[in-house]
Design a protein around this motif. Structure first.
Motif, PDB file in Angstrom:
ATOM      1  N   LEU A 146       0.827  -1.213   0.000  1.00 40.76           N
ATOM      2  CA  LEU A 146       0.000   0.000   0.000  1.00 40.76           C
ATOM      3  C   LEU A 146       0.860   1.263   0.000  1.00 40.76           C
ATOM      4  N   VAL A 147       1.987   1.243   0.712  1.00 42.62           N
ATOM      5  CA  VAL A 147       2.886   2.405   0.673  1.00 42.62           C
ATOM      6  C   VAL A 147       3.384   2.629  -0.745  1.00 42.62           C
ATOM      7  N   ASN A 148       3.718   1.542  -1.439  1.00 42.80           N
ATOM      8  CA  ASN A 148       4.174   1.674  -2.823  1.00 42.80           C
ATOM      9  C   ASN A 148       3.072   2.236  -3.715  1.00 42.80           C
ATOM     10  N   LEU A 149       1.828   1.720  -3.554  1.00 46.01           N
ATOM     11  CA  LEU A 149       0.719   2.195  -4.395  1.00 46.01           C
ATOM     12  C   LEU A 149       0.393   3.657  -4.112  1.00 46.01           C
ATOM     13  N   ILE A 150       0.311   4.020  -2.829  1.00 46.05           N
ATOM     14  CA  ILE A 150      -0.048   5.407  -2.484  1.00 46.05           C
ATOM     15  C   ILE A 150       1.085   6.355  -2.864  1.00 46.05           C
ATOM     16  N   ASP A 151       2.322   5.923  -2.656  1.00 49.65           N
ATOM     17  CA  ASP A 151       3.455   6.766  -3.017  1.00 49.65           C
ATOM     18  C   ASP A 151       3.485   7.013  -4.524  1.00 49.65           C
ATOM     19  N   ASN A 152       3.216   5.966  -5.329  1.00 52.29           N
ATOM     20  CA  ASN A 152       3.146   6.147  -6.781  1.00 52.29           C
ATOM     21  C   ASN A 152       2.014   7.090  -7.166  1.00 52.29           C
ATOM     22  N   ALA A 153       0.852   6.917  -6.499  1.00 53.41           N
ATOM     23  CA  ALA A 153      -0.285   7.787  -6.815  1.00 53.41           C
ATOM     24  C   ALA A 153       0.056   9.247  -6.530  1.00 53.41           C
ATOM     25  N   ILE A 154       0.734   9.505  -5.401  1.00 57.51           N
ATOM     26  CA  ILE A 154       1.122  10.885  -5.080  1.00 57.51           C
ATOM     27  C   ILE A 154       2.163  11.383  -6.075  1.00 57.51           C
ATOM     28  N   LYS A 155       3.109  10.511  -6.426  1.00 58.27           N
ATOM     29  CA  LYS A 155       4.189  10.912  -7.324  1.00 58.27           C
ATOM     30  C   LYS A 155       3.652  11.334  -8.693  1.00 58.27           C
ATOM     31  N   PHE A 156       2.665  10.569  -9.235  1.00 56.65           N
ATOM     32  CA  PHE A 156       2.197  10.817 -10.603  1.00 56.65           C
ATOM     33  C   PHE A 156       0.925  11.660 -10.655  1.00 56.65           C
ATOM     34  N   THR A 157       0.606  12.373  -9.564  1.00 55.42           N
ATOM     35  CA  THR A 157      -0.573  13.240  -9.543  1.00 55.42           C
ATOM     36  C   THR A 157      -0.125  14.682  -9.324  1.00 55.42           C
ATOM     37  N   ARG A 158      -0.546  15.577 -10.250  1.00 55.20           N
ATOM     38  CA  ARG A 158      -0.155  16.997 -10.142  1.00 55.20           C
ATOM     39  C   ARG A 158      -1.181  17.786  -9.341  1.00 55.20           C
ATOM     40  N   SER A 159      -2.449  17.456  -9.504  1.00 55.85           N
ATOM     41  CA  SER A 159      -3.510  18.185  -8.809  1.00 55.85           C
ATOM     42  C   SER A 159      -4.629  17.209  -8.482  1.00 55.85           C
ATOM     43  N   GLY A 160      -5.452  17.614  -7.500  1.00 55.78           N
ATOM     44  CA  GLY A 160      -6.543  16.727  -7.098  1.00 55.78           C
ATOM     45  C   GLY A 160      -6.157  15.977  -5.844  1.00 55.78           C
ATOM     46  N   GLY A 161      -6.215  14.674  -5.897  1.00 52.93           N
ATOM     47  CA  GLY A 161      -5.880  13.928  -4.704  1.00 52.93           C
ATOM     48  C   GLY A 161      -5.884  12.431  -4.940  1.00 52.93           C
ATOM     49  N   VAL A 162      -5.718  11.722  -3.840  1.00 48.63           N
ATOM     50  CA  VAL A 162      -5.656  10.258  -3.853  1.00 48.63           C
ATOM     51  C   VAL A 162      -6.692   9.733  -2.873  1.00 48.63           C
ATOM     52  N   THR A 163      -7.459   8.721  -3.300  1.00 49.68           N
ATOM     53  CA  THR A 163      -8.480   8.110  -2.451  1.00 49.68           C
ATOM     54  C   THR A 163      -8.138   6.647  -2.234  1.00 49.68           C
ATOM     55  N   VAL A 164      -8.174   6.255  -0.969  1.00 49.44           N
ATOM     56  CA  VAL A 164      -7.933   4.854  -0.613  1.00 49.44           C
ATOM     57  C   VAL A 164      -9.241   4.295  -0.061  1.00 49.44           C
ATOM     58  N   ALA A 165      -9.878   3.381  -0.820  1.00 51.36           N
ATOM     59  CA  ALA A 165     -11.159   2.785  -0.422  1.00 51.36           C
ATOM     60  C   ALA A 165     -10.919   1.361   0.056  1.00 51.36           C
ATOM     61  N   VAL A 166     -11.297   1.106   1.311  1.00 48.67           N
ATOM     62  CA  VAL A 166     -11.082  -0.206   1.926  1.00 48.67           C
ATOM     63  C   VAL A 166     -12.422  -0.921   2.045  1.00 48.67           C
ATOM     64  N   GLN A 167     -12.432  -2.186   1.706  1.00 49.97           N
ATOM     65  CA  GLN A 167     -13.633  -3.009   1.854  1.00 49.97           C
ATOM     66  C   GLN A 167     -13.240  -4.347   2.460  1.00 49.97           C
ATOM     67  N   GLY A 168     -14.131  -4.864   3.297  1.00 47.27           N
ATOM     68  CA  GLY A 168     -13.877  -6.171   3.898  1.00 47.27           C
ATOM     69  C   GLY A 168     -15.175  -6.852   4.253  1.00 47.27           C
ATOM     70  N   ALA A 169     -15.450  -7.973   3.628  1.00 49.34           N
ATOM     71  CA  ALA A 169     -16.666  -8.733   3.897  1.00 49.34           C
ATOM     72  C   ALA A 169     -16.277 -10.067   4.518  1.00 49.34           C
ATOM     73  N   ARG A 170     -16.823 -10.356   5.687  1.00 47.92           N
ATOM     74  CA  ARG A 170     -16.478 -11.599   6.387  1.00 47.92           C
ATOM     75  C   ARG A 170     -17.408 -12.715   5.931  1.00 47.92           C
ATOM     76  N   ILE A 171     -16.810 -13.822   5.488  1.00 48.98           N
ATOM     77  CA  ILE A 171     -17.552 -15.026   5.102  1.00 48.98           C
ATOM     78  C   ILE A 171     -16.942 -16.172   5.900  1.00 48.98           C
ATOM     79  N   ALA A 172     -17.710 -16.670   6.903  1.00 50.55           N
ATOM     80  CA  ALA A 172     -17.203 -17.695   7.815  1.00 50.55           C
ATOM     81  C   ALA A 172     -15.950 -17.163   8.506  1.00 50.55           C
ATOM     82  N   ASN A 173     -14.810 -17.826   8.344  1.00 43.70           N
ATOM     83  CA  ASN A 173     -13.571 -17.385   8.994  1.00 43.70           C
ATOM     84  C   ASN A 173     -12.625 -16.674   8.034  1.00 43.70           C
ATOM     85  N   THR A 174     -13.144 -16.274   6.874  1.00 41.49           N
ATOM     86  CA  THR A 174     -12.315 -15.605   5.869  1.00 41.49           C
ATOM     87  C   THR A 174     -12.875 -14.221   5.579  1.00 41.49           C
TER      88      THR A 174
END
Length: 745
Positions: free
Chosen positions: A487-515
């Protein structure tokens, strides 16, 4: 017609199965139908003409009808059998028609005896009936049930006629002779029928025996033919095989060789036959041990597979793989051995070349590992000074321009550290040593730390950073460090290659049994990626565009390593992007959920605050050969209150330990005279109170950590080390550790 005049059926092919017998029975009845009709009609006329032409005509019609119905019904049975009908119903039906025919015929005979009881025609009737018995008995082999039924009816009829004779002519002397003659005829009929039946049985048995002998002979012929064919094939294979084939007698002399033997050894067949293989093929480099094993196998008549070096007739060395097989002793074969030898000279050369290549590859791998370790050490050592000094500068009250410079230095230093880490991770990937180590962590705290790490970088470029985190995420069991690396690599790349605007990190997690289906989407409003760039996006040493590295920097390893890490954890890393419209990188991981308490996780993941305990009576030994790093360590530790002692090489570290008895040693690995591992081993070997030893080194490989811990060190910190991390480690170690006894000064 009746059975009285039907000839005996005799088939050249005697059927042995039940259906075949029934078919023979039906055929015999049908073949002589016209003869039986004529003779039966003539007999009926002879019996009844003296009495009445009307009776004679009726009896002729009756016996002909009975014969015709019997034959017609049998023909219909054969047709039904040809259509697949079962045999048993047809056999039962033949009993009915046989009984009908025999009863009607017997009725005609009895009627003649009743109508003319005082006429001497009764003897004709007895003979006529005897002929019927004989005729019926001829078919006993083919249909025993129908034959016995006819014979029973005819026998009863014969008894009735004799009885009537005795009733009408009681006391006449001729009756005794007639009765005796009848019994004699019955005996003759029995003997003839028995003879015919036995004859058929013998023929049947002969046929079965003949078929059995024929089958056995055919089987033997097939066996002999197969053996001959097999022998011919083996002979052809042996003669034309690419492998050398040598046949030895029981004395070890050659009796036959194939063409391949001559091609491999250059010895013609006539020169080889009669000689021992060793006398013509062994040479100066032939192993005596191998020769001894071959001789032992020949003497004990046991199989052996072995490699041996031979020499051709021209003196060239060759390697062969020989397979010795003992030959059985028999009247046709005098024992001995057979050797199948394959020329493996080229294979041996390839093995030697492969072994050399493997040794070269191992040397190259060791050289690469040593180079990476040396490079990492040489880069991390000055980087430790750069990172540490910038941290010290950031603690001062700086004007805005100077603080901006310091922030830029810190960012550049971290970029260099990431590049070094990527190179080391790549070397681990290629060596298959990159390990996944799962642990339990709380995702909310994880992303809070990630936000604190990445937000200053985004704000420094005037970009927004938003992390959308659900409230119901469960505790996760995964490699927290590797997920953070991705995630540090992905967010760092997003910041590096973005001149204006921003970066959004969307997290999702759905529990199915023990996974938990855990996914993170990192979306930016940056420059985007072209279609051609997408095709090589995750390749090693490649960036999306040729000009990217020139404009933005980077090695092109981060995304490739990140995808590999994701797949090692059972997930994947994908990307969707359009040039000029930003990018979205999606990390998906199937992660095990856990029910461990949150308090336990927080204790593990939270960084403790530095305790306020006084370390004034403590002694810390810093073994470091780099002057700048010694100065940096003195600045890091100047306010902790402890006595700081410096050693510039391994020997000084051991000497100062003996002199000062420090509570904690910060031990560099690479130092003059002898390194930190050797220094640690010598300190641990001393009969003295032992300090807590922390490796503080630029060697960041896992093997380096293992070497340190194996030598007796207690912990491991990698350069560049941050001031807070170093102080936290020192305070945590010394907070509950008893003080060392200091030597008297």
């Amino acid at each position: 017609m009746s059975d009285a005049t039907a000839p005996q059926p005799f088939n050249k092919e005697i059927p042995t199965d039940e259906e075949g017998k029934f078919r023979g029975y039906a055929k015999a009845r049908a073949d002589f139908l016209h003869v039986r009709l004529v003779v039966a009609a003539c007999g009926a006329l002879i019996i009844y003409i003296p009495h009445s032409w009307h009776f004679a005509l009726i009896t002729v019609i009756a016996v002909c009808l009975a014969e015709a119905l019997d034959t017609i019904s049998l023909n219909q049975s054969i047709k039904r059998l040809n259509s697949g009908a079962p045999l048993r119903p047809e056999l039962r039906f033949s009993l009915y028609t046989a009984a009908f025919q025999a009863l009607l015929f017997s009725g005609v005979v009895i009627g003649g005896a009743i109508l003319q009881p005082r006429v001497t025609i009764d003897m004709f009737l007895i003979c006529y009936l005897f002929a019927a018995v004989m005729n019926a008995g001829m078919l006993l082999y083919f249909n025993s049930a129908a034959t016995y039924l006819r014979l029973l009816i005819y026998g009863i009829t014969m008894i009735l006629i004799i009885s009537m004779r005795w009733m009408y002519f009681a006391g006449a002397p001729v009756l005794a002779y007639e009765t005796a003659a009848t019994l004699l005829l019955a005996y003759i009929a029995f003997r003839v029928i028995d003879f015919v039946e036995n004859n058929f049985r013998e023929q049947e048995q002969d046929k079965v025996n003949a078929l059995s002998r024929q089958k056995s002979m055919k089987t033997q012929l097939e066996v002999y033919a197969n053996k001959e064919r097999h022998l011919l094939q083996l002979a052809a294979v042996a003669k034309h095989a690419n492998d050398s084939v040598i046949v030895f007698d029981k004395t070890g002399r050659i009796t036959w060789v194939n063409d391949a033997f001559t091609e491999i050894t250059e010895y013609p067949r006539d020169e080889a036959i009669g000689r021992r293989a060793g006398t013509i093929l062994n040479g100066p480099m032939t192993s005596p041990e191998t020769v001894a094993k071959i001789e032992h196998a020949a003497a004990t008549h046991s199989p052996l597979r072995i490699e041996i070096q031979y020499y051709t007739k021209s003196g060239d060395p060759i390697w062969v793989e020989t397979n010795l097989v003992p030959l059985p002793s028999s009247p046709e074969m005098d024992g001995g051995m057979i050797a199948i030898e394959r020329n493996i000279t080229n294979s041996k050369l390839r093995q030697s070349e492969l072994a050399n290549a493997m040794r070269n590859a191992e040397r190259s791998e060791r050289a690469k590992s040593e180079f990476l370790a040396t490079t990492s050490h040489e880069i991390r050592t000055p980087m430790n000074s750069i990172v540490g000094l910038t941290d010290l500068l950031s603690e001062h009250d700086l004007d805005p321009a100077a603080r901006e410079y310091v922030v830029a230095l810190q960012d550049s230093a971290q970029s260099l550290v990431r590049i070094v880490n990527d190179i080391l991770d790549l070397s681990k990937l290629e060596a298959g040593k990159l390990k996944i180590t799962p642990s339990v962590f709380e995702p909310g705290h994880f992303f809070n730390k990630l936000d604190n790490l990445m937000r200053p970088r985004a704000e420094a470029k005037g970009l927004s950073l938003s992390i959308d985190l659900p409230d119901d995420l469960p505790l996760l069991y995964a490699d927290e460090g590797r997920i953070r690396q991705i995630l540090v690599n992905l967010i760092d790349n997003a910041i590096k290659f973005t001149r204006s605007g921003g970066v959004t990190v969307a997290v999702q997690g759905a529990r199915i049994a023990n996974t938990c289906r855990f996914s993170v989407d990192v979306t930016d409003s940056g420059i985007g990626i072209s279609e051609s760039g997408m095709r090589r996006l995750f390749g090693y040493y490649a960036q999306a565009e040729d000009t990217t590295s020139q404009k933005y920097g980077g090695t092109g390893l981060g995304l490739a390593i990140s995808r590999h890490l994701a797949r090692e954890m059972g997930g994947d890393l994908t990307a969707v992007s359009h040039e000029g419209q930003g990018s979205c990188f999606s990390l998906f991981l199937p992660i095990a959920c856990t029910d461990q308490s949150l308090e336990g996780i927080e204790e593990v993941t939270q960084i403790p605050e530095a305790p306020t305990a006084n370390l004034a009576e403590r002694t810390i030994l810093v073994a470091e050969d780099n002057a700048t790093n010694r100065m940096l360590m003195s600045k890091f530790l100047e306010k902790c209150g402890a006595e700081i002692v410096f050693a510039e090489d391994g020997q000084q570290a051991v000497d100062l330990f003996c002199a000062k008895q420090p509570d904690l040693i910060l031990m560099d690995m690479q130092m003059p005279i002898f390194d930190g591992v050797e220094a640690t081993s010598r300190i641990r070997a001393l009969d003295a109170p032992q300090p807590y030893i922390v490796a503080l080194t630029a060697n960041a490989q896992k093997d380096d950590r293992d070497r340190c811990l194996k030598s007796g060190m207690d912990d491991f910190l990698t350069k560049p080390v941050r001031k807070v991390e170093l102080l936290d480690t020192i305070y945590k170690v010394l907070a509950d550790r008893p003080m060392m006894e200091k030597p008297l000064s």
